[in-house]
Structures are given as C-alpha cells and as structure tokens.
Design a protein around this motif. Structure first.
Motif, PDB file in Angstrom:
ATOM      1  N   SER A  25       0.835  -1.192   0.000  1.00 40.81           N
ATOM      2  CA  SER A  25       0.000   0.000   0.000  1.00 40.81           C
ATOM      3  C   SER A  25       0.871   1.242   0.000  1.00 40.81           C
ATOM      4  O   SER A  25       2.046   1.191   0.352  1.00 40.81           O
ATOM      5  N   GLY A  26       0.271   2.350  -0.385  1.00 36.66           N
ATOM      6  CA  GLY A  26       0.989   3.603  -0.431  1.00 36.66           C
ATOM      7  C   GLY A  26       0.948   4.221  -1.812  1.00 36.66           C
ATOM      8  O   GLY A  26       0.141   3.849  -2.658  1.00 36.66           O
ATOM      9  N   ASN A  27       1.843   5.159  -2.027  1.00 37.92           N
ATOM     10  CA  ASN A  27       1.898   5.890  -3.288  1.00 37.92           C
ATOM     11  C   ASN A  27       2.705   5.102  -4.315  1.00 37.92           C
ATOM     12  O   ASN A  27       3.848   5.436  -4.617  1.00 37.92           O
ATOM     13  N   ILE A  28       2.091   4.056  -4.849  1.00 38.25           N
ATOM     14  CA  ILE A  28       2.766   3.119  -5.747  1.00 38.25           C
ATOM     15  C   ILE A  28       2.374   3.380  -7.186  1.00 38.25           C
ATOM     16  O   ILE A  28       1.192   3.468  -7.506  1.00 38.25           O
ATOM     17  N   ASN A  29       3.369   3.455  -8.044  1.00 40.23           N
ATOM     18  CA  ASN A  29       3.146   3.603  -9.474  1.00 40.23           C
ATOM     19  C   ASN A  29       3.235   2.259 -10.189  1.00 40.23           C
ATOM     20  O   ASN A  29       2.286   1.820 -10.835  1.00 40.23           O
ATOM     21  N   ILE A  30       4.380   1.595 -10.067  1.00 41.76           N
ATOM     22  CA  ILE A  30       4.609   0.325 -10.754  1.00 41.76           C
ATOM     23  C   ILE A  30       5.289  -0.649  -9.805  1.00 41.76           C
ATOM     24  O   ILE A  30       6.250  -0.291  -9.134  1.00 41.76           O
ATOM     25  N   ILE A  31       4.801  -1.868  -9.783  1.00 44.86           N
ATOM     26  CA  ILE A  31       5.453  -2.950  -9.050  1.00 44.86           C
ATOM     27  C   ILE A  31       6.094  -3.880 -10.064  1.00 44.86           C
ATOM     28  O   ILE A  31       5.394  -4.524 -10.842  1.00 44.86           O
ATOM     29  N   TYR A  32       7.407  -3.951 -10.052  1.00 41.48           N
ATOM     30  CA  TYR A  32       8.115  -4.775 -11.020  1.00 41.48           C
ATOM     31  C   TYR A  32       8.109  -6.247 -10.629  1.00 41.48           C
ATOM     32  O   TYR A  32       7.964  -7.117 -11.484  1.00 41.48           O
ATOM     33  N   TYR A  33       8.293  -6.514  -9.369  1.00 39.89           N
ATOM     34  CA  TYR A  33       8.154  -7.871  -8.876  1.00 39.89           C
ATOM     35  C   TYR A  33       7.843  -7.852  -7.390  1.00 39.89           C
ATOM     36  O   TYR A  33       8.102  -6.865  -6.695  1.00 39.89           O
ATOM     37  N   MET A  34       7.282  -8.945  -6.932  1.00 39.90           N
ATOM     38  CA  MET A  34       7.073  -9.175  -5.512  1.00 39.90           C
ATOM     39  C   MET A  34       7.575 -10.576  -5.202  1.00 39.90           C
ATOM     40  O   MET A  34       7.638 -11.430  -6.086  1.00 39.90           O
ATOM     41  N   GLY A  35       7.942 -10.793  -3.957  1.00 39.71           N
ATOM     42  CA  GLY A  35       8.471 -12.103  -3.626  1.00 39.71           C
ATOM     43  C   GLY A  35       8.485 -12.385  -2.145  1.00 39.71           C
ATOM     44  O   GLY A  35       8.061 -11.562  -1.323  1.00 39.71           O
TER      45      GLY A  35
END
Length: 121
Positions: A25-35
């Motif tokens: 959460s938050g001021n996120i534009n793009i998430i390239y990966y999560m893990g």
C-alpha cells in the motif's frame, strides 16, 4: 510512504498447507516484482519465490512443486501457497517488492516485517 504487510502465518502440522499474503500500500506507481524470503533461527535469509509484473515466477529449487506464488494485481497483493510443509519450513517469512513510487524516477526494494510460520506436530 510504502508499506508491505504480511499475514497468514501461524502453526501448521507437517504435511499440511498454509497460505501467506502480503499487501502493498501507499503511493505506488509500478510494481516490477514481488516475492518471499524466509529466515530460520540460526540461518541466513534465503529466497523462496518471486513473481514479476507479467506473472513470470521463480522458485528456490528445493521448494519447487510444494510452494506456489501468485499475485492479485487489483489489490497489489502477493500470496504464497505452502503445501506439504515440513518442520524445516519453520521460519519467519518476509515479503519484498521492487516498485516505483508515484513521482519517482527509479524503483526501490521494500520489505515487510515478516510473519512466523511454525511447522510442528
């Protein structure tokens, strides 16, 4: 600010299943990966699995076939489905994300605080 919050940890019997979740959460534009990473007492932190924005996945060799990573893009949430768990899977599981915040030029790596998974009979 960006925050990653894990949930779903707890006690599970050997051979059982558990699903962890991590919401960004938050001021996120793009998430390239999560893990997911994990760290057992007395051991170094190790990679569990990652998933990219186009759903490409990567797993630790020892966990292939037992753990599955997935992502809910509408909720900026990543999951870890843990099947056939064993005592050696006991660890603190931490969520991570490589993302770019809105208005920022570059991406950064963020971490959650971790959730405890204990496999015991």
């Amino acid at each position: 600010q960006v925050q990653l919050v894990e949930s779903g940890g707890g006690f599970v019997q050997p051979g059982g299943s558990l699903r962890l979740s991590c919401a960004a959460s938050g001021n996120i534009n793009i998430i390239y990966y999560m893990g997911w990473y994990r760290q057992a007492p007395g051991k170094e932190r190790e990679l569990v699995a990652t998933i990219t924005s186009d759903t490409k996945t990567s797993y630790a060799d020892s966990l292939k076939g037992r753990f599955t990573i997935s992502r809910d893009y509408a909720k900026d949430t990543v999951y870890l489905q843990m099947n056939s768990v064993a005592p050696e899977d006991t660890a603190v599981y931490s969520c991570t994300a490589n993302l770019r915040r809105t208005g920022y030029r570059t991406s950064q790596i963020y971490w959650g605080q971790g959730t405890q998974v204990t496999v015991s009979s």
